[in-house]
Design an enzyme around this catalytic site. Structure first.
Site, PDB file in Angstrom:
ATOM      1  N   GLU A  24       0.825  -1.214   0.000  1.00 47.26           N
ATOM      2  CA  GLU A  24       0.000   0.000   0.000  1.00 47.26           C
ATOM      3  C   GLU A  24       0.860   1.265   0.000  1.00 47.26           C
ATOM      4  O   GLU A  24       2.077   1.207   0.234  1.00 47.26           O
ATOM      5  CB  GLU A  24      -0.939   0.014   1.214  1.00 47.26           C
ATOM      6  CG  GLU A  24      -0.218   0.087   2.552  1.00 47.26           C
ATOM      7  CD  GLU A  24      -1.045   0.770   3.642  1.00 47.26           C
ATOM      8  OE1 GLU A  24      -1.579   1.866   3.389  1.00 47.26           O
ATOM      9  OE2 GLU A  24      -1.127   0.195   4.739  1.00 47.26           O
ATOM     10  N   LYS A  86      -5.407  10.736   0.680  1.00 42.34           N
ATOM     11  CA  LYS A  86      -5.512   9.385   1.238  1.00 42.34           C
ATOM     12  C   LYS A  86      -6.700   8.734   0.533  1.00 42.34           C
ATOM     13  O   LYS A  86      -7.825   9.220   0.618  1.00 42.34           O
ATOM     14  CB  LYS A  86      -5.735   9.495   2.751  1.00 42.34           C
ATOM     15  CG  LYS A  86      -5.936   8.180   3.459  1.00 42.34           C
ATOM     16  CD  LYS A  86      -6.057   8.407   4.962  1.00 42.34           C
ATOM     17  CE  LYS A  86      -6.731   7.247   5.640  1.00 42.34           C
ATOM     18  NZ  LYS A  86      -7.000   7.515   7.066  1.00 42.34           N
ATOM     19  N   VAL A 106      -5.471   0.434   2.828  1.00 43.86           N
ATOM     20  CA  VAL A 106      -5.626  -1.019   2.704  1.00 43.86           C
ATOM     21  C   VAL A 106      -6.802  -1.322   1.769  1.00 43.86           C
ATOM     22  O   VAL A 106      -6.681  -2.135   0.840  1.00 43.86           O
ATOM     23  CB  VAL A 106      -5.816  -1.679   4.086  1.00 43.86           C
ATOM     24  CG1 VAL A 106      -6.277  -3.124   3.951  1.00 43.86           C
ATOM     25  CG2 VAL A 106      -4.513  -1.598   4.880  1.00 43.86           C
ATOM     26  N   ASP A 138     -17.301   5.403  13.472  1.00 46.26           N
ATOM     27  CA  ASP A 138     -15.996   5.449  12.803  1.00 46.26           C
ATOM     28  C   ASP A 138     -15.480   4.019  12.657  1.00 46.26           C
ATOM     29  O   ASP A 138     -14.861   3.459  13.562  1.00 46.26           O
ATOM     30  CB  ASP A 138     -15.004   6.327  13.570  1.00 46.26           C
ATOM     31  CG  ASP A 138     -13.730   6.556  12.767  1.00 46.26           C
ATOM     32  OD1 ASP A 138     -13.558   5.906  11.715  1.00 46.26           O
ATOM     33  OD2 ASP A 138     -12.900   7.387  13.190  1.00 46.26           O
ATOM     34  N   SER A 140     -13.446   1.719   9.820  1.00 42.12           N
ATOM     35  CA  SER A 140     -12.656   1.837   8.586  1.00 42.12           C
ATOM     36  C   SER A 140     -13.296   1.075   7.429  1.00 42.12           C
ATOM     37  O   SER A 140     -13.793  -0.049   7.599  1.00 42.12           O
ATOM     38  CB  SER A 140     -11.248   1.305   8.821  1.00 42.12           C
ATOM     39  OG  SER A 140     -10.539   1.293   7.606  1.00 42.12           O
ATOM     40  N   ALA A 141     -13.238   1.684   6.249  1.00 43.83           N
ATOM     41  CA  ALA A 141     -13.702   1.010   5.026  1.00 43.83           C
ATOM     42  C   ALA A 141     -12.847  -0.225   4.722  1.00 43.83           C
ATOM     43  O   ALA A 141     -13.244  -1.070   3.920  1.00 43.83           O
ATOM     44  CB  ALA A 141     -13.669   1.980   3.848  1.00 43.83           C
ATOM     45  N   ASP A 142     -11.696  -0.343   5.391  1.00 42.43           N
ATOM     46  CA  ASP A 142     -10.862  -1.545   5.205  1.00 42.43           C
ATOM     47  C   ASP A 142     -11.647  -2.810   5.556  1.00 42.43           C
ATOM     48  O   ASP A 142     -11.465  -3.859   4.930  1.00 42.43           O
ATOM     49  CB  ASP A 142      -9.619  -1.515   6.124  1.00 42.43           C
ATOM     50  CG  ASP A 142      -8.619  -0.432   5.736  1.00 42.43           C
ATOM     51  OD1 ASP A 142      -8.789   0.191   4.674  1.00 42.43           O
ATOM     52  OD2 ASP A 142      -7.675  -0.225   6.520  1.00 42.43           O
ATOM     53  N   LYS A 159      -4.058  -2.492  16.160  1.00 39.39           N
ATOM     54  CA  LYS A 159      -3.465  -1.719  17.259  1.00 39.39           C
ATOM     55  C   LYS A 159      -4.551  -1.163  18.157  1.00 39.39           C
ATOM     56  O   LYS A 159      -5.690  -0.982  17.738  1.00 39.39           O
ATOM     57  CB  LYS A 159      -2.501  -0.664  16.747  1.00 39.39           C
ATOM     58  CG  LYS A 159      -3.098   0.476  15.989  1.00 39.39           C
ATOM     59  CD  LYS A 159      -2.013   1.446  15.635  1.00 39.39           C
ATOM     60  CE  LYS A 159      -1.396   1.151  14.279  1.00 39.39           C
ATOM     61  NZ  LYS A 159      -2.358   0.840  13.220  1.00 39.39           N
TER      62      LYS A 159
HETATM   63  N1  PSU Z   1      -2.245   1.688  10.382  1.00 40.98           N
HETATM   64  C1  PSU Z   1      -0.924   1.944  10.427  1.00 40.98           C
HETATM   65  N2  PSU Z   1      -0.338   2.691   9.462  1.00 40.98           N
HETATM   66  C2  PSU Z   1      -1.076   3.183   8.430  1.00 40.98           C
HETATM   67  C3  PSU Z   1      -2.478   2.883   8.367  1.00 40.98           C
HETATM   68  C4  PSU Z   1      -3.011   2.133   9.356  1.00 40.98           C
HETATM   69  O1  PSU Z   1      -0.244   1.541  11.362  1.00 40.98           O
HETATM   70  O2  PSU Z   1      -0.504   3.870   7.574  1.00 40.98           O
HETATM   71  C5  PSU Z   1      -3.283   3.377   7.192  1.00 40.98           C
HETATM   72  C6  PSU Z   1      -3.615   2.222   6.230  1.00 40.98           C
HETATM   73  O3  PSU Z   1      -3.497   2.694   4.903  1.00 40.98           O
HETATM   74  C7  PSU Z   1      -5.065   1.922   6.538  1.00 40.98           C
HETATM   75  C8  PSU Z   1      -5.571   3.286   6.883  1.00 40.98           C
HETATM   76  O4  PSU Z   1      -5.774   1.352   5.463  1.00 40.98           O
HETATM   77  O5  PSU Z   1      -4.524   3.876   7.634  1.00 40.98           O
HETATM   78  C9  PSU Z   1      -6.854   3.231   7.670  1.00 40.98           C
HETATM   79  O6  PSU Z   1      -7.386   4.497   7.753  1.00 40.98           O
HETATM   80  P1  PSU Z   1      -8.905   4.688   8.274  1.00 40.98           P
HETATM   81  O7  PSU Z   1      -8.864   4.267   9.704  1.00 40.98           O
HETATM   82  O8  PSU Z   1      -9.172   6.158   8.071  1.00 40.98           O
HETATM   83  O9  PSU Z   1      -9.749   3.831   7.409  1.00 40.98           O
HETATM   84 MN    MN Z   2     -12.348   6.285   9.935  1.00 35.49          MN
END
Ligand code: PSU
Ligand code: MN
Length: 309
Positions: A24, A86, A106, A138, A140-142, A159
């Site tokens: 990524e 992003k 991701v 909140d 994540s879309a992941d 984490k």
């Molecule tokens: N966790 C990390 N480092 C990162 C990310 C997550 O330790 O760089 C990044 C990844 O690209 C992940 C994104 O897909 O943050 C998730 O963001 P969000 O929670 O806004 O979906």
């Molecule tokens: Mn988010």
């Protein structure tokens, strides 16, 4: 218009059924500071090569969705940092149509990997259900992407800036197998054990490749999460990192940080509050995942070879 442009090197590896590992780019632009981000991205690619696989870093550059970046393109994303968008699922059409640059999360990278025909993807940490997610929504879309896109994602667990329990519940609902690579417990990114058990423990890349093939045979859509613990010597004592994460979360809520800014903000604060040690741990765990990802991708192509003979 091609959906994705695959570099010559990656395309030839794929056509010869050699192992390829997707990487990524949000981790480069938003996850680590310059120049460590660029050094790390290049070292991760090198580790994958050492492991006998071809790396394919994925991003959008001037509206072109690419799998397999040059070193200059990686350096460009690293220097631009958070000036680059992003780019998760919802952002891709906007960034591509507007001929912009986008660093894929991701979710965004899984989409690119699937379009390019890459089965294994290595990252540091995935997004998940944030603490308080039941109220803030909140999430994540992941996670949704893992529910539908067929890419195996190697990470160092979840984490504790996230609600680990709710993240696992969500993955269960979506039907995503969570595999502990040589562990019974989900790793906690900076720590080896989050205290939450994984669905399945697997001790070899070959076992994981078998699972990926079984899933494929069943025609089950969606991803697989492979959780690989940070090496003991690079890990943090749990109490210490929990305290630092608590301080970072307090600061985020005090400053009312919302939406896509939350994860990068927390990562930066954790790095600052730990005197840079969390960044070192982050680099080590990504390199460790790169090694595992190369092994798994290699085992998977060996299976595909034996199937076609
Ligand atoms: N966790 C990390 N480092 C990162 C990310 C997550 O330790 O760089 C990044 C990844 O690209 C992940 C994104 O897909 O943050 C998730 O963001 P969000 O929670 O806004 O979906
Ligand atoms: Mn988010």
């Amino acid at each position: 218009m091609n959906s994705i442009t695959v570099s010559e090197e990656v395309a030839s590896a794929l056509s010869q059924r050699r192992p390829v590992v997707a990487l990524e780019s949000t981790i480069i632009s938003h996850g680590m500071p310059y120049p460590r981000n660029v050094e790390t991205a290049l070292a991760v690619e090198e580790t994958i090569r050492q492991g006998g696989a071809t790396p394919a870093t994925i991003a959008v550059l001037q509206g072109c969705f690419k799998a397999g970046l040059t070193q200059d393109e990686i350096a460009y994303l690293g220097k631009q940092g958070t000036a680059v968008a992003k780019c998760s699922r919802r952002d891709l059409p906007f960034v591509i149509a507007g001929k912009r640059d986008g660093a894929t999360t991701v979710a965004g990278t899984m989409i690119g990997a699937a379009l390019a025909g890459i089965k294994v993807f290595v990252t540091g940490g995935i997004g998940g259900v944030h603490r308080g997610g039941a109220e803030t929504f909140d999430i994540s879309a992941d996670l949704q992407e893992l529910g539908k896109t067929n890419t195996a994602v190697v990470c160092a667990g979840v984490k504790s800036i996230l609600d680990i329990g709710l993240t696992l519940e969500y993955l269960e609902t979506l039907g995503v197998p969570v595999i502990g690579f040589r562990t019974d417990y989900l790793p906690g990114f900076y720590t080896r054990n989050s205290g939450f058990p994984v669905d399945f423990r697997m001790d070899s890349a070959a076992e994981i490749a078998d699972l990926l093939r079984a899933k494929q045979t069943l025609g089950l859509s969606g991803g697989v999460l492979i959780a690989n613990p940070i090496p003991e010597k690079d890990s943090f004592p749990k109490e210490e990192i929990d305290r630092i994460i608590g301080e970072a979360l307090d600061e985020a809520s005090m400053r009312k940080i919302k939406g896509k800014k939350v994860t990068p903000f927390l990562l930066e604060k954790i790095a600052a509050f730990s005197g840079g040690r969390s960044l070192e741990a982050n680099i080590k765990l990504v390199l460790n995942n790169a090694q595992a990802g190369a092994e798994i991708a290699s085992a998977y192509t060996r299976l595909a070879d034996s199937d076609s003979n």
